[in-house]
Scaffold this motif. Structure first.
Motif, PDB file in Angstrom:
ATOM      1  N   LYS A 169       0.832  -1.199   0.000  1.00 42.60           N
ATOM      2  CA  LYS A 169       0.000   0.000   0.000  1.00 42.60           C
ATOM      3  C   LYS A 169       0.871   1.255   0.000  1.00 42.60           C
ATOM      4  O   LYS A 169       0.550   2.253  -0.659  1.00 42.60           O
ATOM      5  CB  LYS A 169      -0.930  -0.012   1.205  1.00 42.60           C
ATOM      6  CG  LYS A 169      -2.043  -1.052   1.133  1.00 42.60           C
ATOM      7  CD  LYS A 169      -2.976  -0.932   2.333  1.00 42.60           C
ATOM      8  CE  LYS A 169      -4.108  -1.949   2.229  1.00 42.60           C
ATOM      9  NZ  LYS A 169      -5.035  -1.867   3.405  1.00 42.60           N
ATOM     10  N   ASP A 222       2.206   1.725  -3.514  1.00 37.02           N
ATOM     11  CA  ASP A 222       1.152   2.214  -4.412  1.00 37.02           C
ATOM     12  C   ASP A 222       0.940   3.706  -4.217  1.00 37.02           C
ATOM     13  O   ASP A 222       0.777   4.469  -5.185  1.00 37.02           O
ATOM     14  CB  ASP A 222      -0.158   1.464  -4.150  1.00 37.02           C
ATOM     15  CG  ASP A 222      -0.133   0.045  -4.687  1.00 37.02           C
ATOM     16  OD1 ASP A 222       0.769  -0.258  -5.504  1.00 37.02           O
ATOM     17  OD2 ASP A 222      -0.996  -0.753  -4.287  1.00 37.02           O
ATOM     18  N   ALA A 223       0.940   4.150  -2.965  1.00 34.49           N
ATOM     19  CA  ALA A 223       0.759   5.570  -2.675  1.00 34.49           C
ATOM     20  C   ALA A 223       1.985   6.371  -3.102  1.00 34.49           C
ATOM     21  O   ALA A 223       1.872   7.487  -3.623  1.00 34.49           O
ATOM     22  CB  ALA A 223       0.481   5.771  -1.185  1.00 34.49           C
ATOM     23  N   GLY A 255       2.110   6.304  -7.082  1.00 35.67           N
ATOM     24  CA  GLY A 255       0.935   6.969  -7.635  1.00 35.67           C
ATOM     25  C   GLY A 255       0.763   6.698  -9.118  1.00 35.67           C
ATOM     26  O   GLY A 255       0.790   5.554  -9.581  1.00 35.67           O
TER      27      GLY A 255
END
Length: 646
Positions: free
Chosen positions: A55, A58-59, A62
Motif C-alpha cells: 500500500k 502504491d501511494a 501513484g
C-alpha cells in the motif's frame, strides 16, 4: 611510451588553480562526537516504504507506477553483457572509452529499470533478473571506467585485482547496490542467503574499506595543497560513499568516523568553489557539481534530522541559483569549458535544491523546465538511486509549482568572472574572463557567446566525445579547446596558452552601462608580444558593441580576430556580415579598411557536437590588413527585422 601517456592521463585533474578559501563549513558544524550524536537510525530518516509495504508503494508511486513497471518489463529477457578485458584495453589501444562504457552502461540501465519495476509492482516477477544483475555486478573485477583506471598505481586501463579504486561510476554502482540491498536483502535471502551476503561483502571491499583506509584518491583532496583543483568528482564521489555508509554500516562509531571523514573531504570542494557560486565547468556539469553537493548535503541533513545542515549558507544558495541564470531558453544554455550548449538541467534536482535553500527562483525555474517539456520530467535517473527515489517523491509537487524564468537583467559573478546580460530586444550575452586552468578548461579567456531570441548566433562549440586524448597532454591539440576556435584574437600569430598564469586582469562590470571589461593580454605567452589587449562588451537596446584596444611591443604578424558562428556568415559587402538562422537575422559591422574577411566551414563529424549543432559550424576570420603596435578595433552586432531566411 604507453606508460608515459597513461601516467599523464589524469594531469588535468591535478593542475593548479587559485580558487580556494578555507571556509570548512561542514567541519565547523560538527566534530566526530557531534556527528555520532546527531545521526539517527535508518528507520527514522528513510521515509520511503519498505519493499513489503505494498500500500505504501502504491501511494508513493501513484500515477508513475505503471510507467515504472513497463520500463522494467522491457528487460525481463535482457541478456547481461560481459565487459571483456579487450574492452578495457581498447582505451589504451585506440583511446576509445565507449568500448568498455557501452556494455557496462547497458547493464546498469537494465538493473535500474528492473529494480524500480519490482519495487513498484512487488510480485517477484523481476527478481530473477535483478539477482542476475547483482550477481553479474559482483563478478566484475571492478566497477571503475577504463578511462579512470589510470588512477591505479599501475596506471593501466585493465583493472588490477590488487587495488581498489573509487571513481564516479564505482561510487554510483556502490550507492545503487547499497539501496538495492537495503530494500531487497530479505527477498534475496528467501531465494538464497548468499546473494545478499555477497553483495554486502563486495560493497564493503570496494567502497567502505578503501574510503577509510586510503587518503590518496585525488578527489578526496585530503592531501590538498594551495592551488590544487577540486572539481565535481569530490561531491559526486562523496555523496555515493556517504550513501553506502549510511545504509550499510551498523557500528555507530565507525559510521560517525566515516561521515565526518566525508565532511572533511567535501569541505575542500566548498572551499574551492568561488563565493559567487558559479560553476566554472558550465551548466551541463552543474548537476554533477553543485547538484551532487546538494545530494550530499540532503542525505546528511536527512540522516541527522536537520542537525547537520548548511543549507542556510548564502554560498550554497548562490551555487544553486547559478543553474537558472545560465539558461537562455528553448533548451539552450550558456556553455563554457567542456559543457554542452544544450540541456537545462534536471528539473527534479533543481526544484528540491530550491526548496532546501528557500529559493523560489529555483523552484519556479524547475517548473518552467517541466512545462517546456510538455509536463514531462525525468523519473528514473539510472544508477543514481537516490535521485530516482526523490524524483518520485517530489513528482506531484513539482508539477503543481508555478513556472517562471529568472527575471534578472544581468548576472555578474565577480570571483569566477562570468557576466550574463539580457535586453528587451531578445539579446542574451554571456562573457567570461577567468584563467586558462579552470576545471575542464578551454583556452578561452575573454570569449563570449550571443543569443538572439534564444537562438545561438556567436557560439562556443563545446567539446566532442571524450577519448584518452581529451584528458592527456594532447588535450590542446583538439580544436574545440583552442582559443583560435573561440571568439578571440590571435595576436602576432599566437593563440592563448594553457596554465594558471594565463589569465585576465582588470576585470570589471558596470551594471549602469551594461559594460563588461577585461584585459586578456596575460592569457598569451611572451611570443605574442602583447602589452595590453582590453576588450569591452557593451550591450545596448538593440546591439552588442565589442571594442578591442591593444598595445604590442613588437610587430610579428597580422592580428586575426576569430568568431565562431552557428549560421554561415554571409559576406554581403566589405564591412558587413549577415547571419541567418532559424528565422533570426543579425548583422555584424566591422571596419573594412582594417580587415579582410573570410569564412571557414568546420564539419561536425563527432556525434556529441553534431547532435547540438548539426553538420557544421563556421569560423569568421577577420585578418588585419596592416600590422601596428597600437590600435582600436570595433564591431557592432545588431538585430535585423524578422526574416524567414534560413
Amino acid at each position: 611510451m604507453l606508460r608515459s601517456v597513461i601516467t599523464i592521463c589524469f594531469f588535468f585533474f591535478f593542475t593548479l588553480s587559485f580558487a580556494y578559501e578555507k571556509r570548512d563549513l561542514l567541519q565547523k558544524k560538527a566534530t566526530v562526537a557531534d556527528v555520532k550524536n546527531s545521526l539517527v537510525a535508518k528507520e527514522s530518516w528513510i521515509t520511503y516504504p519498505s519493499y513489503s509495504n505494498r500500500k505504501g508503494w502504491d501511494a508513493f508511486t501513484g500515477s508513475l507506477k505503471e510507467e515504472l513497471i513497463k520500463e522494467g518489463e522491457a528487460y525481463l529477457d535482457y541478456t547481461w553483457k560481459v565487459v571483456k578485458a579487450s574492452d578495457y584495453l581498447e582505451y589504451e589501444r585506440s583511446g576509445s572509452r565507449v568500448a568498455m562504457e557501452n556494455p557496462f552502461g547497458a547493464n546498469n540501465t537494465a538493473l535500474s529499470r528492473l529494480v524500480f519495476a519490482e519495487l513498484a509492482e512487488g510480485k517477484g516477477r523481476f527478481m530473477d533478473q535483478i539477482i542476475n544483475g547483482v550477481w553479474q555486478s559482483c563478478d566484475m573485477s571492478s566497477w571503475v571506467l577504463s578511462a579512470h583506471l589510470s588512477a591505479q598505481k599501475s596506471r593501466r586501463a585493465l583493472p588490477d585485482y590488487r587495488e581498489e579504486v573509487i571513481d564516479l561510476t564505482s561510487g554510483d554502482l556502490g550507492s545503487f547496490l547499497s539501496w538495492t540491498w537495503y530494500f531487497l536483502h530479505d527477498a534475496f535471502d528467501k531465494v538464497n542467503p548468499v546473494i545478499a551476503a555477497r553483495l554486502r561483502s563486495t560493497i564493503q571491499q570496494r567502497i567502505l574499506d578503501p574510503f577509510m583506509q586510503r587518503s590518496d584518491y585525488w578527489w578526496q583532496a585530503f592531501n590538498y595543497k594551495p592551488g590544487v583543483l577540486v572539481n565535481n568528482w569530490n561531491p559526486w564521489c562523496n555523496s555515493n560513499v556517504l550513501t553506502c555508509f549510511l545504509l550499510l554500516e551498523e557500528d555507530k562509531d565507525k559510521l560517525a568516523a566515516a561521515v565526518h571523514r566525508s565532511m572533511q573531504s567535501v569541505d575542500h570542494f566548498i572551499n574551492y568553489v568561488q563565493a559567487d557560486g558559479a560553476c566554472e565547468e558550465g551548466p551541463s556539469y552543474w548537476g554533477h557539481a553543485a547538484g551532487k553537493l546538494y545530494d550530499y548535503l540532503q542525505l546528511l541533513s536527512n540522516a541527522s534530522k536537520g542537525k547537520l545542515s548548511i543549507f542556510n549558507e548564502p554560498m550554497i544558495r548562490n551555487m544553486g541559483e547559478y543553474i537558472g541564470r545560465g539558461y537562455v531558453g528553448n533548451g539552450w544554455v550558456v556553455n563554457f569549458a567542456d559543457a554542452s550548449a544544450k540541456g537545462g538541467g534536471d528539473a527534479g534536482v533543481i526544484y528540491r535544491y530550491g526548496k532546501a535553500v528557500n529559493s523560489m527562483e529555483m523552484q519556479s525555474f524547475a517548473a518552467y523546465l517541466v512545462k517546456a517539456a510538455n509536463g514531462k520530467t525525468e523519473i528514473n535517473a539510472g544508477r543514481d538511486f537516490f535521485r530516482s527515489m526523490e524524483n518520485i517523491a517530489s513528482y506531484n509537487e513539482l508539477l503543481a509549482a508555478s513556472p517562471a524564468l529568472p527575471s534578472v537583467k544581468y548576472s555578474w559573478y565577480p570571483q569566477t568572472q562570468f557576466c550574463y546580460m539580457k535586453n528587451k530586444a531578445g539579446f542574451f550575452f554571456a562573457g567570461k574572463a577567468g584563467f586558462n586552468n579552470e576545471s575542464h578548461n578551454h583556452n578561452d579567456v575573454g570569449t563570449f557567446s550571443l543569443y538572439v531570441d534564444t537562438t545561438p548566433v556567436f557560439i562556443d562549440a563545446g567539446v566532442g566525445t571524450y577519448t584518452r586524448q581529451t584528458f592527456s597532454s594532447e588535450r590542446y591539440t583538439i580544436w574545440t579547446m583552442q582559443s583560435n576556435y573561440h571568439n578571440l584574437p590571435m595576436i602576432n600569430g599566437q593563440p592563448q596558452q594553457f596554465g594558471t598564469q594565463y589569465r585576465a586582469s582588470d576585470v570589471s562590470f558596470d551594471a549602469k552601462k551594461n559594460l563588461f571589461t577585461l584585459n586578456m593580454a596575460a592569457a598569451y605567452n611572451k611570443n605574442a608580444a602583447v602589452q595590453k589587449w582590453v576588450r569591452n562588451y557593451t550591450l545596448g537596446s538593440n546591439q552588442l558593441t565589442i571594442e578591442d584596444v591593444f598595445e604590442l611591443t613588437e610587430q610579428k604578424a597580422a592580428n586575426q580576430l576569430n568568431f565562431m558562428t552557428w549560421a554561415k556568415p554571409q559576406l554581403t559587402k566589405p564591412g558587413i556580415v549577415v547571419l541567418h538562422k532559424e528565422g533570426k537575422s543579425v548583422t555584424m559591422q566591422y571596419d573594412a579598411a582594417l580587415f579582410d574577411a573570410t569564412v571557414e566551414s568546420i564539419p561536425q563529424t563527432d556525434q556529441r557536437l553534431s547532435k547540438v549543432w548539426g553538420s557544421e559550424v563556421y569560423r569568421l576570420v577577420l585578418l588585419a590588413k596592416k600590422q601596428q603596435l597600437k590600435g582600436r578595433y570595433k564591431f557592432i552586432i545588431s538585430k535585423n527585422e524578422s526574416t524567414n531566411s534560413k
